[in-house]
Design a protein around this motif. Structure first.
Motif, mmCIF file in Angstrom:
data_model
loop_
_atom_site.group_PDB
_atom_site.id
_atom_site.type_symbol
_atom_site.label_atom_id
_atom_site.label_comp_id
_atom_site.label_asym_id
_atom_site.label_seq_id
_atom_site.Cartn_x
_atom_site.Cartn_y
_atom_site.Cartn_z
ATOM 1 N N PHE A 168 -5.236 33.389 -40.272
ATOM 2 C CA PHE A 168 -5.686 32.479 -39.538
ATOM 3 C C PHE A 168 -7.174 31.778 -39.905
ATOM 4 C CE2 PHE A 168 -2.872 35.021 -37.062
ATOM 5 C CZ PHE A 168 -1.851 34.136 -36.511
ATOM 6 N N ASP A 169 -7.253 31.898 -41.382
ATOM 7 C CA ASP A 169 -8.523 31.619 -41.881
ATOM 8 C C ASP A 169 -8.617 29.872 -41.915
ATOM 9 O OD1 ASP A 169 -6.980 31.337 -43.874
ATOM 10 O OD2 ASP A 169 -7.865 33.008 -45.140
ATOM 11 N N ALA A 170 -9.907 29.689 -42.557
ATOM 12 C CA ALA A 170 -10.135 28.247 -42.702
ATOM 13 C C ALA A 170 -9.097 27.815 -43.746
ATOM 14 C CB ALA A 170 -11.642 27.931 -43.222
ATOM 15 N N ALA A 171 -8.564 28.757 -44.818
ATOM 16 C CA ALA A 171 -7.579 28.143 -45.891
ATOM 17 C C ALA A 171 -6.319 27.759 -45.202
ATOM 18 C CB ALA A 171 -7.598 29.099 -46.894
ATOM 19 N N SER A 172 -6.108 28.406 -44.145
ATOM 20 C CA SER A 172 -4.819 27.950 -43.441
ATOM 21 C C SER A 172 -4.785 27.038 -42.379
ATOM 22 C CB SER A 172 -4.241 29.311 -42.967
ATOM 23 O OG SER A 172 -3.756 30.412 -43.907
ATOM 24 N N ALA A 173 -5.924 26.810 -41.814
ATOM 25 C CA ALA A 173 -6.286 25.689 -40.727
ATOM 26 C C ALA A 173 -5.357 24.508 -40.707
ATOM 27 C CB ALA A 173 -7.356 25.625 -40.273
ATOM 28 N N GLY A 174 -5.350 23.751 -42.134
ATOM 29 C CA GLY A 174 -4.712 22.786 -42.305
ATOM 30 C C GLY A 174 -3.096 22.720 -42.014
ATOM 31 N N ARG A 175 -2.629 24.081 -42.022
ATOM 32 C CA ARG A 175 -1.296 23.907 -42.019
ATOM 33 C C ARG A 175 -0.918 23.852 -40.335
ATOM 34 N NH1 ARG A 175 1.656 22.689 -46.476
ATOM 35 N NH2 ARG A 175 3.428 23.578 -45.331
ATOM 36 N N TYR A 176 -1.876 24.754 -39.651
ATOM 37 C CA TYR A 176 -1.757 24.776 -38.142
ATOM 38 C C TYR A 176 -1.988 23.368 -37.705
ATOM 39 C CZ TYR A 176 -1.649 29.697 -38.749
ATOM 40 O OH TYR A 176 -1.296 31.101 -38.941
ATOM 41 N N TRP A 177 -2.980 22.652 -38.162
ATOM 42 C CA TRP A 177 -3.024 21.201 -37.630
ATOM 43 C C TRP A 177 -1.906 20.432 -37.984
ATOM 44 C CZ3 TRP A 177 -6.233 19.450 -34.294
ATOM 45 C CH2 TRP A 177 -7.615 19.939 -33.991
ATOM 46 N N GLN A 178 -1.246 20.373 -38.946
ATOM 47 C CA GLN A 178 0.080 19.624 -39.232
ATOM 48 C C GLN A 178 0.928 20.007 -38.410
ATOM 49 O OE1 GLN A 178 1.221 20.095 -43.499
ATOM 50 N NE2 GLN A 178 -0.622 19.978 -44.142
ATOM 51 N N ALA A 202 -0.922 27.459 -29.041
ATOM 52 C CA ALA A 202 -0.968 28.260 -30.160
ATOM 53 C C ALA A 202 -1.384 27.941 -31.413
ATOM 54 C CB ALA A 202 0.503 28.727 -30.319
ATOM 55 N N SER A 203 -0.910 26.573 -31.794
ATOM 56 C CA SER A 203 -1.473 25.911 -33.203
ATOM 57 C C SER A 203 -2.789 25.727 -33.128
ATOM 58 C CB SER A 203 -0.865 24.427 -33.490
ATOM 59 O OG SER A 203 0.562 24.818 -33.376
ATOM 60 N N LEU A 204 -3.471 25.270 -32.097
ATOM 61 C CA LEU A 204 -4.845 24.842 -31.830
ATOM 62 C C LEU A 204 -5.689 26.212 -32.082
ATOM 63 C CD1 LEU A 204 -5.142 22.273 -29.037
ATOM 64 C CD2 LEU A 204 -5.349 22.001 -31.450
ATOM 65 N N LEU A 205 -5.363 27.404 -31.272
ATOM 66 C CA LEU A 205 -6.032 28.599 -31.449
ATOM 67 C C LEU A 205 -5.939 28.883 -32.981
ATOM 68 C CD1 LEU A 205 -4.633 30.769 -28.462
ATOM 69 C CD2 LEU A 205 -6.815 29.601 -28.610
ATOM 70 N N ALA A 206 -4.809 28.925 -33.727
ATOM 71 C CA ALA A 206 -4.701 29.249 -35.008
ATOM 72 C C ALA A 206 -5.713 28.229 -35.791
ATOM 73 C CB ALA A 206 -3.230 29.246 -35.469
ATOM 74 N N ALA A 207 -6.036 27.129 -35.283
ATOM 75 C CA ALA A 207 -6.694 26.318 -36.277
ATOM 76 C C ALA A 207 -8.133 26.266 -36.057
ATOM 77 C CB ALA A 207 -6.317 24.875 -36.131
ATOM 78 N N TRP A 212 -2.329 29.916 -20.643
ATOM 79 C CA TRP A 212 -1.671 30.418 -21.976
ATOM 80 C C TRP A 212 -2.605 30.611 -22.917
ATOM 81 C CZ3 TRP A 212 2.930 31.357 -23.000
ATOM 82 C CH2 TRP A 212 4.189 31.032 -22.236
ATOM 83 N N LEU A 213 -3.972 30.156 -22.797
ATOM 84 C CA LEU A 213 -4.682 30.532 -23.805
ATOM 85 C C LEU A 213 -5.342 32.114 -23.846
ATOM 86 C CD1 LEU A 213 -7.202 27.660 -23.660
ATOM 87 C CD2 LEU A 213 -5.984 28.057 -25.508
ATOM 88 N N ARG A 214 -4.983 32.578 -22.769
ATOM 89 C CA ARG A 214 -5.173 34.062 -22.343
ATOM 90 C C ARG A 214 -4.149 34.952 -22.812
ATOM 91 N NH1 ARG A 214 -7.906 33.440 -16.540
ATOM 92 N NH2 ARG A 214 -9.945 33.282 -16.940
ATOM 93 N N LYS A 215 -2.798 34.308 -22.839
ATOM 94 C CA LYS A 215 -1.643 34.989 -23.074
ATOM 95 C C LYS A 215 -1.353 35.035 -24.777
ATOM 96 C CE LYS A 215 1.014 33.655 -18.971
ATOM 97 N NZ LYS A 215 2.231 32.933 -18.518
ATOM 98 N N LEU A 216 -1.480 33.960 -25.361
ATOM 99 C CA LEU A 216 -1.245 33.609 -26.721
ATOM 100 C C LEU A 216 -1.833 34.909 -27.728
ATOM 101 C CD1 LEU A 216 -1.284 29.837 -26.928
ATOM 102 C CD2 LEU A 216 0.787 31.253 -27.324
ATOM 103 N N PRO A 217 -2.996 35.312 -27.366
ATOM 104 C CA PRO A 217 -3.522 36.286 -28.392
ATOM 105 C C PRO A 217 -2.456 37.715 -28.360
ATOM 106 C CG PRO A 217 -5.571 35.366 -27.231
ATOM 107 C CD PRO A 217 -3.988 34.786 -26.618
ATOM 108 N N ALA A 218 -1.706 37.872 -27.168
ATOM 109 C CA ALA A 218 -0.840 38.968 -27.334
ATOM 110 C C ALA A 218 0.332 38.868 -28.417
ATOM 111 C CB ALA A 218 -0.472 39.258 -25.796
ATOM 112 N N ALA A 219 0.569 37.679 -28.839
ATOM 113 C CA ALA A 219 1.378 37.333 -29.586
ATOM 114 C C ALA A 219 1.061 37.164 -30.899
ATOM 115 C CB ALA A 219 2.066 36.304 -29.306
ATOM 116 N N GLY A 220 -0.369 37.740 -31.174
ATOM 117 C CA GLY A 220 -1.038 37.600 -32.429
ATOM 118 C C GLY A 220 -1.906 36.480 -32.777
ATOM 119 N N TYR A 221 -2.218 35.625 -31.969
ATOM 120 C CA TYR A 221 -3.156 34.461 -31.924
ATOM 121 C C TYR A 221 -4.427 34.872 -31.813
ATOM 122 C CZ TYR A 221 1.037 31.557 -32.845
ATOM 123 O OH TYR A 221 2.210 30.916 -33.362
ATOM 124 N N PRO A 222 -5.326 34.057 -32.485
ATOM 125 C CA PRO A 222 -6.878 34.479 -32.283
ATOM 126 C C PRO A 222 -7.201 34.125 -30.788
ATOM 127 C CG PRO A 222 -6.517 33.099 -34.480
ATOM 128 C CD PRO A 222 -5.427 33.062 -33.733
#
Length: 252
Positions: free
Chosen positions: A160-170, A190-195, A231-241
């Motif tokens: 979930f680092d800056a190098a991967s953010a572009g893929r989540y935006w896509q 989920a995509s926005l949290l990851a980006a 949902w923003l509170r739930k998604l980190p339980a699935a591994g998202y930042p």
């Protein structure tokens, strides 16, 4: 540039090793008896001494992703499937005294392993079995995995680092265009949290989603922003930042 190999009986030689991935017919008893499955073999190129072999239920090939792809001078990717579903990629490092191996499941949406600008190997994975019993219908959640390699670790880890953010935006923009926000809200968030680690802030997108949801939320139910915050509170339980509320002051 090295080309992909597409045959279902593919082999490649690197650094004194020959790697082969081919079809076989399962002779052992059980549910797969008589089915076409796979075999992976690594031998020494000089004398064909067997270094490693695996009889796998994974049949070679993943649709558009070939059974065996040369990624660079050292790494080879193998992709196999279980009866046309549940795709798995395996990365094999063909150098040193013992080949290194790492696997990652891609479930029902295979995509090729790629070599990124910094030389790291990365792969996109989408899962639809998150939050069982709460979500109905296919909801596809993305995760970028990068190959981590050091003195003690050789394996894929979520990135979930800056190098991967572009893929989540896509993935976010593709999902945003495919369906109304109300139908795909969890995976959009989920995509926005990851980006979040990218240079582009997610605040404007959160506002746009909330604005679109306003007309579809039942008056007696929670408001659009309350639904999003849930949902923003739930998604980190699935591994998202976790959501960085300080980056978007006053939104939630």
């Amino acid at each position: 540039m090295l080309a992909s190999i597409t045959a279902h009986a593919a082999d490649v030689t690197r650094h004194g090793y020959t790697l082969r991935y081919d079809d076989r017919i399962e002779a052992a008893g059980g549910d797969l008896q008589g089915a076409t499955v796979g075999r992976i073999r690594i031998t020494r190129a000089g004398d064909e001494t067997l270094v490693w072999q695996e009889n796998t239920p994974l049949q070679p090939g993943c649709g558009a992703v070939p059974a065996l792809t040369v990624l660079n001078d050292s790494f080879v990717a193998l992709c196999g499937h279980l009866g046309g579903r549940h795709y798995t990629q395996r990365i094999i490092l063909l150098e040193g005294n013992t080949p290194g191996m790492a696997s990652v499941d891609q479930y029902d949406a295979p995509s090729p392993v790629r070599v990124e600008g910094d030389g790291a190997l990365a792969i996109d994975v989408v899962r639809r079995d998150l939050f069982p019993g709460e979500l109905t219908g296919p909801h596809y959640f993305p995760t970028v995995y990068r190959l981590h390699r050091d003195a003690v670790t050789f394996g894929f880890v979520p990135s979930f680092d800056a190098a991967s953010a572009g893929r989540y935006w896509q993935h976010y923009h593709a999902t945003r265009q495919a369906a109304p926000a109300a139908a795909v809200l969890p995976e959009l968030l989920a995509s926005l949290l990851a980006a979040q680690s990218g240079k582009q802030p997610i605040c404007g997108e959160l506002d746009a989603i909330a604005s679109e949801l306003q007309g579809g939320v039942a008056p007696q139910g929670p408001g659009a922003r309350a639904l999003m915050l849930d949902w923003l509170r739930k998604l980190p339980a699935a591994g998202y930042p976790p959501f960085d509320g300080q980056a978007c002051p006053g939104r939630f």
